[in-house]
Design an enzyme around this catalytic site. Structure first.
Site, PDB file in Angstrom:
ATOM      1  N   SER A  96       0.812  -1.280   0.009  1.00 26.98           N
ATOM      2  CA  SER A  96      -0.101   0.194   0.116  1.00 26.98           C
ATOM      3  C   SER A  96       0.681   1.227  -0.048  1.00 26.98           C
ATOM      4  O   SER A  96       0.470   2.486  -0.620  1.00 26.98           O
ATOM      5  CB  SER A  96      -0.844  -0.177   1.253  1.00 26.98           C
ATOM      6  OG  SER A  96      -1.790  -1.112   1.111  1.00 26.98           O
ATOM      7  N   PHE A  97       2.039   1.125   0.383  1.00 22.42           N
ATOM      8  CA  PHE A  97       2.828   2.204   0.704  1.00 22.42           C
ATOM      9  C   PHE A  97       3.120   2.759  -0.858  1.00 22.42           C
ATOM     10  O   PHE A  97       3.364   3.998  -1.275  1.00 22.42           O
ATOM     11  CB  PHE A  97       4.179   2.121   1.128  1.00 22.42           C
ATOM     12  CG  PHE A  97       5.188   3.005   1.291  1.00 22.42           C
ATOM     13  CD1 PHE A  97       6.157   3.399   0.363  1.00 22.42           C
ATOM     14  CD2 PHE A  97       5.211   3.986   2.379  1.00 22.42           C
ATOM     15  CE1 PHE A  97       6.929   4.546   0.351  1.00 22.42           C
ATOM     16  CE2 PHE A  97       5.864   4.821   2.514  1.00 22.42           C
ATOM     17  CZ  PHE A  97       6.926   5.140   1.591  1.00 22.42           C
ATOM     18  N   GLU A  98       3.105   2.079  -1.888  1.00 21.72           N
ATOM     19  CA  GLU A  98       3.489   2.151  -3.317  1.00 21.72           C
ATOM     20  C   GLU A  98       2.241   2.650  -4.054  1.00 21.72           C
ATOM     21  O   GLU A  98       2.493   3.021  -5.277  1.00 21.72           O
ATOM     22  CB  GLU A  98       4.213   0.979  -3.911  1.00 21.72           C
ATOM     23  CG  GLU A  98       5.756   0.732  -3.808  1.00 21.72           C
ATOM     24  CD  GLU A  98       5.862   0.270  -2.301  1.00 21.72           C
ATOM     25  OE1 GLU A  98       4.827  -0.416  -1.803  1.00 21.72           O
ATOM     26  OE2 GLU A  98       7.000   0.483  -1.703  1.00 21.72           O
ATOM     27  N   ALA A 120      -4.979  -3.306   1.494  1.00 27.40           N
ATOM     28  CA  ALA A 120      -5.096  -3.553   3.110  1.00 27.40           C
ATOM     29  C   ALA A 120      -3.863  -3.740   3.915  1.00 27.40           C
ATOM     30  O   ALA A 120      -2.844  -4.293   3.547  1.00 27.40           O
ATOM     31  CB  ALA A 120      -5.628  -5.226   2.870  1.00 27.40           C
ATOM     32  N   ILE A 122      -2.561  -4.281   7.531  1.00 30.70           N
ATOM     33  CA  ILE A 122      -2.891  -5.424   8.688  1.00 30.70           C
ATOM     34  C   ILE A 122      -1.700  -4.737   9.744  1.00 30.70           C
ATOM     35  O   ILE A 122      -0.572  -5.157   9.597  1.00 30.70           O
ATOM     36  CB  ILE A 122      -2.746  -6.589   8.572  1.00 30.70           C
ATOM     37  CG1 ILE A 122      -3.719  -6.964   7.240  1.00 30.70           C
ATOM     38  CG2 ILE A 122      -3.816  -7.384   9.817  1.00 30.70           C
ATOM     39  CD1 ILE A 122      -5.124  -6.547   7.335  1.00 30.70           C
ATOM     40  N   HIS A 128       5.391  -0.076  12.288  1.00 34.43           N
ATOM     41  CA  HIS A 128       5.541   0.055  11.021  1.00 34.43           C
ATOM     42  C   HIS A 128       4.137  -0.002  10.234  1.00 34.43           C
ATOM     43  O   HIS A 128       3.844   0.783   9.446  1.00 34.43           O
ATOM     44  CB  HIS A 128       6.094  -1.137  10.332  1.00 34.43           C
ATOM     45  CG  HIS A 128       6.501  -1.145   8.825  1.00 34.43           C
ATOM     46  ND1 HIS A 128       5.906  -1.950   7.915  1.00 34.43           N
ATOM     47  CD2 HIS A 128       7.439  -0.450   8.306  1.00 34.43           C
ATOM     48  CE1 HIS A 128       6.569  -1.618   6.568  1.00 34.43           C
ATOM     49  NE2 HIS A 128       7.240  -0.683   7.023  1.00 34.43           N
ATOM     50  N   PHE A 153      -9.612   6.371  -1.973  1.00 34.02           N
ATOM     51  CA  PHE A 153      -8.847   5.608  -0.950  1.00 34.02           C
ATOM     52  C   PHE A 153      -9.652   4.531  -0.406  1.00 34.02           C
ATOM     53  O   PHE A 153     -10.537   4.513   0.316  1.00 34.02           O
ATOM     54  CB  PHE A 153      -8.542   6.501   0.311  1.00 34.02           C
ATOM     55  CG  PHE A 153      -7.553   5.959   1.307  1.00 34.02           C
ATOM     56  CD1 PHE A 153      -8.217   5.488   2.499  1.00 34.02           C
ATOM     57  CD2 PHE A 153      -6.277   5.664   0.980  1.00 34.02           C
ATOM     58  CE1 PHE A 153      -7.314   4.871   3.415  1.00 34.02           C
ATOM     59  CE2 PHE A 153      -5.282   5.084   2.183  1.00 34.02           C
ATOM     60  CZ  PHE A 153      -6.172   4.583   3.343  1.00 34.02           C
ATOM     61  N   ARG A 167     -14.500  -6.563   6.109  1.00 35.76           N
ATOM     62  CA  ARG A 167     -14.691  -5.560   5.320  1.00 35.76           C
ATOM     63  C   ARG A 167     -14.398  -5.490   3.750  1.00 35.76           C
ATOM     64  O   ARG A 167     -14.580  -4.697   3.041  1.00 35.76           O
ATOM     65  CB  ARG A 167     -13.657  -4.507   5.777  1.00 35.76           C
ATOM     66  CG  ARG A 167     -14.475  -3.791   7.195  1.00 35.76           C
ATOM     67  CD  ARG A 167     -13.300  -3.211   8.072  1.00 35.76           C
ATOM     68  NE  ARG A 167     -13.929  -2.532   9.468  1.00 35.76           N
ATOM     69  CZ  ARG A 167     -14.354  -3.583  10.382  1.00 35.76           C
ATOM     70  NH1 ARG A 167     -13.879  -4.773  10.120  1.00 35.76           N
ATOM     71  NH2 ARG A 167     -14.962  -3.114  11.498  1.00 35.76           N
TER      72      ARG A 167
HETATM   73  N1  LIG Z   1       2.471  -4.686   6.014  1.00 39.49           N
HETATM   74  C1  LIG Z   1       1.891  -4.319   4.880  1.00 39.49           C
HETATM   75  C2  LIG Z   1       2.471  -3.734   4.138  1.00 39.49           C
HETATM   76  N2  LIG Z   1       3.820  -3.554   4.119  1.00 39.49           N
HETATM   77  C3  LIG Z   1       4.638  -3.365   2.591  1.00 39.49           C
HETATM   78  C4  LIG Z   1       4.729  -1.799   2.240  1.00 39.49           C
HETATM   79  O1  LIG Z   1       3.279  -1.140   1.844  1.00 39.49           O
HETATM   80  C5  LIG Z   1       5.794  -1.330   1.250  1.00 39.49           C
HETATM   81  O2  LIG Z   1       5.289  -2.176   0.226  1.00 39.49           O
HETATM   82  C6  LIG Z   1       6.992  -1.620   1.810  1.00 39.49           C
HETATM   83  O3  LIG Z   1       7.443  -0.814   3.125  1.00 39.49           O
HETATM   84  C7  LIG Z   1       8.058  -1.216   1.074  1.00 39.49           C
HETATM   85  O4  LIG Z   1       8.042   0.220   0.352  1.00 39.49           O
HETATM   86  N3  LIG Z   1       1.901  -3.239   2.800  1.00 39.49           N
HETATM   87  C8  LIG Z   1       0.489  -3.458   2.845  1.00 39.49           C
HETATM   88  O5  LIG Z   1      -0.158  -3.043   1.977  1.00 39.49           O
HETATM   89  N4  LIG Z   1      -0.187  -3.978   3.902  1.00 39.49           N
HETATM   90  C9  LIG Z   1       0.402  -4.458   4.952  1.00 39.49           C
HETATM   91  O6  LIG Z   1      -0.130  -4.871   5.886  1.00 39.49           O
HETATM   92  C1  LIG Z   2       1.553  -2.913   8.244  1.00 35.67           C
HETATM   93  C2  LIG Z   2       2.810  -3.540   8.547  1.00 35.67           C
HETATM   94  O1  LIG Z   2       3.892  -3.260   7.877  1.00 35.67           O
HETATM   95  C3  LIG Z   2       2.956  -4.639   9.424  1.00 35.67           C
HETATM   96  O2  LIG Z   2       2.163  -5.908   9.149  1.00 35.67           O
HETATM   97  C4  LIG Z   2       4.350  -5.233   9.602  1.00 35.67           C
HETATM   98  O3  LIG Z   2       4.313  -6.377  10.515  1.00 35.67           O
HETATM   99  P1  LIG Z   2       5.186  -6.106  11.939  1.00 35.67           P
HETATM  100  O4  LIG Z   2       5.018  -4.801  12.705  1.00 35.67           O
HETATM  101  O5  LIG Z   2       5.127  -7.189  12.773  1.00 35.67           O
HETATM  102  O6  LIG Z   2       6.723  -6.067  11.215  1.00 35.67           O
END
Ligand SMILES: Nc1c(NC[C@H](O)[C@H](O)[C@H](O)CO)[nH]c(=O)[nH]c1=O
Ligand SMILES: CC(=O)[C@@H](O)COP(=O)(O)O
Length: 195
Positions: A96-98, A120, A122, A128, A153, A167
């Protein structure tokens, strides 16, 4: 329902308390009815309520409220008037960051009337989650504002997988489908009323 109201109004943006206990605006912006943009026509300082000859009622004593003017139009998008509208869906990015940077690139391409962003996030054991969720939201918002194309969004931000599944078509509905309807409504609003 997305709506846009164009009014001809006097907008107080600050109040001072007068000796009789009433509130008087300290600065006034006078807007002219312009459906495209609200542009201040005049800026007057320290006008007191008694000096204002508004076309609207400005109730200052004990609070402030602006009555509707006599020139108000509600512009709404439609989920049925969609002929010719084109949509992009951002969903298969690494995370989702991208989403934001992809949505911005698609928005700026000029090929689409709205960009639907689906994902999504989680929560895990660390913070993080907060970085990713907040960045995803600000990324989509920035893509909208920078491209001028509605980027919707539709990213779940959940504490656990159960919340997410509920959801994504479970007992709490389908937030992706709701976001898709929002994309249609916004594309229609922009195409038919805000060009
Ligand atoms: N933990 C989740 C992520 N993590 C990855 C980040 O979105 C991103 O791709 C990474 O930090 C590299 O830039 N992404 C989700 O969409 N959902 C998660 O639960
Ligand atoms: C949203 C996240 O980046 C998360 O799911 C990563 O899990 P963690 O905080 O246990 O490394």
């Amino acid at each position: 329902m997305a709506s846009f109201v164009s009014t001809d109004c006097i907008l107080p943006i600050g109040f001072v308390r007068a000796q009789d206990g009433s509130f008087a605006p300290t600065s006034i912006l006078h807007f002219h009815n312009s459906p495209k943009t609200l542009s201040p026509l005049s800026f007057s300082h320290s006008l007191r309520a008694s000096e204002i000859k508004p076309r609207i009622a400005v109730q200052c004593k004990g609070g402030s409220s602006l009555a509707q003017t006599n020139a108000v139009r509600n512009l709404t998008g439609s989920v049925t008037r969609t002929q010719g509208l084109r949509f992009a869906v951002v969903v298969w990015v690494p995370g989702s960051f991208e989403i934001g940077v992809v949505a911005a690139r698609l928005g700026k391409s000029g090929k689409y009337h709205a960009i639907l962003c689906i994902g999504a996030v989680i929560r895990g054991d660390t913070t993080h989650y907060d970085a990713v969720a907040n960045s995803a939201a600000s990324g989509v918002l920035s893509a909208s504002l920078n491209s001028g194309v509605p980027c919707i969004f539709g990213v779940l931000t959940c504490d656990n997988m159960d919340q997410a599944l509920n959801r994504a078509g479970g007992k709490s509905g389908n937030k992706g489908a709701e976001a898709a309807l929002t994309a249609i409504e916004m594309a229609s609003l922009f195409e038919h009323h805000l060009k």
